[in-house]
Design an enzyme around this catalytic site. Sequence first.
Site, mmCIF file in Angstrom:
data_model
loop_
_atom_site.group_PDB
_atom_site.id
_atom_site.type_symbol
_atom_site.label_atom_id
_atom_site.label_comp_id
_atom_site.label_asym_id
_atom_site.label_seq_id
_atom_site.Cartn_x
_atom_site.Cartn_y
_atom_site.Cartn_z
ATOM 1 N N THR A 248 0.774 -1.348 -0.139
ATOM 2 C CA THR A 248 0.119 -0.035 -0.185
ATOM 3 C C THR A 248 0.758 1.247 0.011
ATOM 4 O OG1 THR A 248 -0.191 -0.161 2.514
ATOM 5 C CG2 THR A 248 -1.822 -1.187 1.039
ATOM 6 N N HIS B 78 8.512 4.074 8.786
ATOM 7 C CA HIS B 78 8.237 3.286 10.313
ATOM 8 C C HIS B 78 6.905 3.421 10.731
ATOM 9 C CE1 HIS B 78 9.344 0.664 13.681
ATOM 10 N NE2 HIS B 78 8.767 1.835 14.320
HETATM 11 C C1 GRF Z 1 3.719 -0.498 6.884
HETATM 12 O O1 GRF Z 1 2.873 -0.682 7.943
HETATM 13 C C2 GRF Z 1 5.062 0.242 7.073
HETATM 14 O O2 GRF Z 1 5.153 1.093 7.981
HETATM 15 C C3 GRF Z 1 6.089 -1.094 7.474
HETATM 16 O O3 GRF Z 1 5.573 -2.213 6.757
HETATM 17 C C4 GRF Z 1 4.335 -1.822 6.260
HETATM 18 C C5 GRF Z 1 3.923 -2.292 4.629
HETATM 19 O O4 GRF Z 1 2.736 -2.319 4.299
HETATM 20 N N1 GRF Z 1 7.453 -0.756 7.175
HETATM 21 P P1 GRF Z 1 2.642 -2.174 2.878
HETATM 22 O O5 GRF Z 1 3.167 -3.521 2.260
HETATM 23 O O6 GRF Z 1 3.104 -0.910 2.182
HETATM 24 O O7 GRF Z 1 1.009 -2.170 2.728
#
Ligand code: GRF
Length: 208
Positions: free
Chosen positions: A13, A110
């Site tokens: 996402t 993060h």
């Molecule tokens: C997110 O919560 C980001 O903060 C963390 O991993 C997750 C990734 O989600 N580092 P997506 O694959 O971008 O939906």
Amino acid sequence: MKNIVVLVSGGGTNLQALIDAQSRGEIKNGKITCVVSSNPNAYALTRAESNNIHTEVIRRRDYDSFGDYDNALTQLLLGQKADLVVLAGFMTILGSTVIKAFENRIINIHPSLIPSFCGEGFYGLHVHEQALAKGVKVTGATAHFVNEICDGGPIIIQRAVEVQNRDTPEILQKRVMEQAEWKILPKAVSLFCEDKIIVKDNKTEILE
Ligand code: GRF
């Protein structure tokens, strides 16, 4: 124009937020030229392919040692002529070779306000579970450069998000993504591509 290579492992996402920002012209002086996944089945790869972005897969388990993997990832990124590497939910630890080769050129997102709820073991839903267990009233997200200390590199942008009564880790994770991650990651990427981030003494100054 800077070449942006996005590293993913899952749903993607945050990658989607970058692609959408790029379509709206909000990534100034940069273009997503490649998406690299640690997982051949990541939905993030489908998102890249639907947007005609070149994809690569690199799996830790295909290399005998961590050093071999670290070298292979570095060579892949150099081969793609990456100016900026973005970790958007990349679940494999980066080694010192790639971190040195791209010093202050790797951005991670993060899901907390660093230095709270970060470091070893703080990833995915665990971050939000710990925030709720502590009872904080405000959490958020941080876009930062990657150095050899886990979640310890220079902070670029942070955005706060309110914790609400009866939040579950899943609900809080979704709110942090919508209100913070998907907004500050594209912004940080654009600032980098516009050469508006100065790094000094493990801190950043943003030229606006
Ligand atoms: C997110 O919560 C980001 O903060 C963390 O991993 C997750 C990734 O989600 N580092 P997506 O694959 O971008 O939906």
